[in-house]
Design a protein around this motif. Sequence first.
Motif, short mmCIF file in Angstrom:
data_model
loop_
_atom_site.label_atom_id
_atom_site.label_comp_id
_atom_site.label_asym_id
_atom_site.label_seq_id
_atom_site.Cartn_x
_atom_site.Cartn_y
_atom_site.Cartn_z
N ILE A 123 0.86 -1.17 0.00
CA ILE A 123 0.00 0.00 0.00
C ILE A 123 0.90 1.23 0.00
O ILE A 123 1.79 1.35 0.82
CB ILE A 123 -0.93 0.02 1.23
CG1 ILE A 123 -1.85 -1.21 1.18
CG2 ILE A 123 -1.74 1.29 1.31
CD1 ILE A 123 -2.73 -1.32 2.38
N ASP B 146 -14.51 -2.45 0.51
CA ASP B 146 -14.21 -2.70 -0.90
C ASP B 146 -13.63 -1.46 -1.59
O ASP B 146 -12.73 -1.56 -2.43
CB ASP B 146 -15.47 -3.14 -1.65
CG ASP B 146 -15.68 -4.64 -1.60
OD1 ASP B 146 -14.86 -5.35 -0.98
OD2 ASP B 146 -16.68 -5.11 -2.18
N GLY C 70 -12.17 1.09 -0.04
CA GLY C 70 -11.00 1.62 0.65
C GLY C 70 -11.15 3.07 1.06
O GLY C 70 -10.18 3.84 1.01
N GLY D 12 -7.87 5.03 -0.73
CA GLY D 12 -6.68 4.19 -0.79
C GLY D 12 -6.44 3.35 0.44
O GLY D 12 -5.34 2.80 0.61
N THR E 86 -6.90 0.24 1.50
CA THR E 86 -7.26 -1.08 1.00
C THR E 86 -7.64 -2.04 2.12
O THR E 86 -6.88 -2.24 3.07
CB THR E 86 -6.08 -1.67 0.21
OG1 THR E 86 -5.71 -0.77 -0.83
CG2 THR E 86 -6.44 -3.02 -0.37
N GLY E 87 -8.85 -2.61 2.03
CA GLY E 87 -9.31 -3.58 3.02
C GLY E 87 -9.57 -2.99 4.38
O GLY E 87 -9.54 -3.71 5.38
N LEU F 281 -6.27 -1.91 8.70
CA LEU F 281 -6.25 -2.46 7.34
C LEU F 281 -6.08 -3.97 7.48
O LEU F 281 -4.98 -4.48 7.69
CB LEU F 281 -5.13 -1.85 6.51
CG LEU F 281 -5.12 -0.33 6.40
CD1 LEU F 281 -4.07 0.13 5.39
CD2 LEU F 281 -6.49 0.22 6.04
N SER G 128 -3.67 -6.49 5.04
CA SER G 128 -2.23 -6.21 5.05
C SER G 128 -1.65 -6.16 6.45
O SER G 128 -0.46 -5.85 6.61
CB SER G 128 -1.94 -4.89 4.32
OG SER G 128 -2.63 -3.82 4.93
#
Length: 326
Positions: free
Chosen positions: A18, A217, A219, A241, A243-244, A261, A264
């Motif tokens: 990321i 989804d 982010g 941005g 993500t997750g 997150l 990650s």
Amino acid sequence: MPRFLRPAAVAPAAAVAIGLFAAAPAAGDEPVVSSPHVIAHFDLAAGQTPENVVTERGGSVDVTFASARQVAKVTRERRVRVLATLPAEDHPRTSLMDGAVTLGLARAHDGTLYVNYATGTGRTGVWRVPAGGGTPEQIAQLPSDGLPNGLALDERHGVLYAADSALGTVWRIPQAGGTPTAWATGTALTGLPAPASGFGANGIKVHQDAVWVTNSDRGTLLRIPVGADGSAGATETRATGLTGVDDFVFPGHSDVVLAALNPSNEVVMVRPDGVRSTVLTVQDGLSNPTSLAVNGRDLFVAGGAYSTQRDPNLLKARLRAHFARS
């Protein structure tokens, strides 16, 4: 909870790259988060996958164990005590999930707990657990094809807000119980089609006359103003941005956010301008972080181990003094 995977089909966790921006240096070189350490390890085989966490006075915390359908307390002495078990569902048809699960958790000042229970049946909705534990009682029924995920309580106005990951809706529910209202909807709250997970609105908090929501989804971190009449204003995107992204917390009174997150294995700090930096990683003990809670300078992070499939846990760290709040 951006994804809930069948244990038999889980692949080893992989780090997700990321792009992160550097945050402003800490005053006096004090880190934003320091001294992370795991204070409780849970039993994955027993369904002790911590999904949401709230703090209590005195240093204890309460968590939901998603797969075990339980609400539990982790004491300062690191003992785990089950406060309530939601009723078993013989034929669950839960959207986006395998089985009946307990998800979002909110705590009132008198110790009463409110929890989202998703089953794909009439038991889907918000349940109340007496202070100190006891028999849970359903106080609001939500659509059986939804997935009530994050839960936030606004005691000043006597309402709960539930983020529905499957239906892309924020539900508003009287704290005393009753009929829910679809308070906010729209594309910004919905998930994405396959091959994405389908998880839309996820974490939720009430902060500074607004309801803040993450979308896993997409982010994103969203802000929805609360009007004088209680209605929802236009949805604003405050960060992208992520993500997750799962749950999040405001560590102080500003709009700075700490967000989990999940895929990650990171916790990131997001500034009001959207700039973000990593403050915790898998090396600190994170195992698919799902939610965060703050009590003074203590930061708690729950990890559900949904894809790592190892060491579901509760991590504790120390916040920079600037963020300390009562």
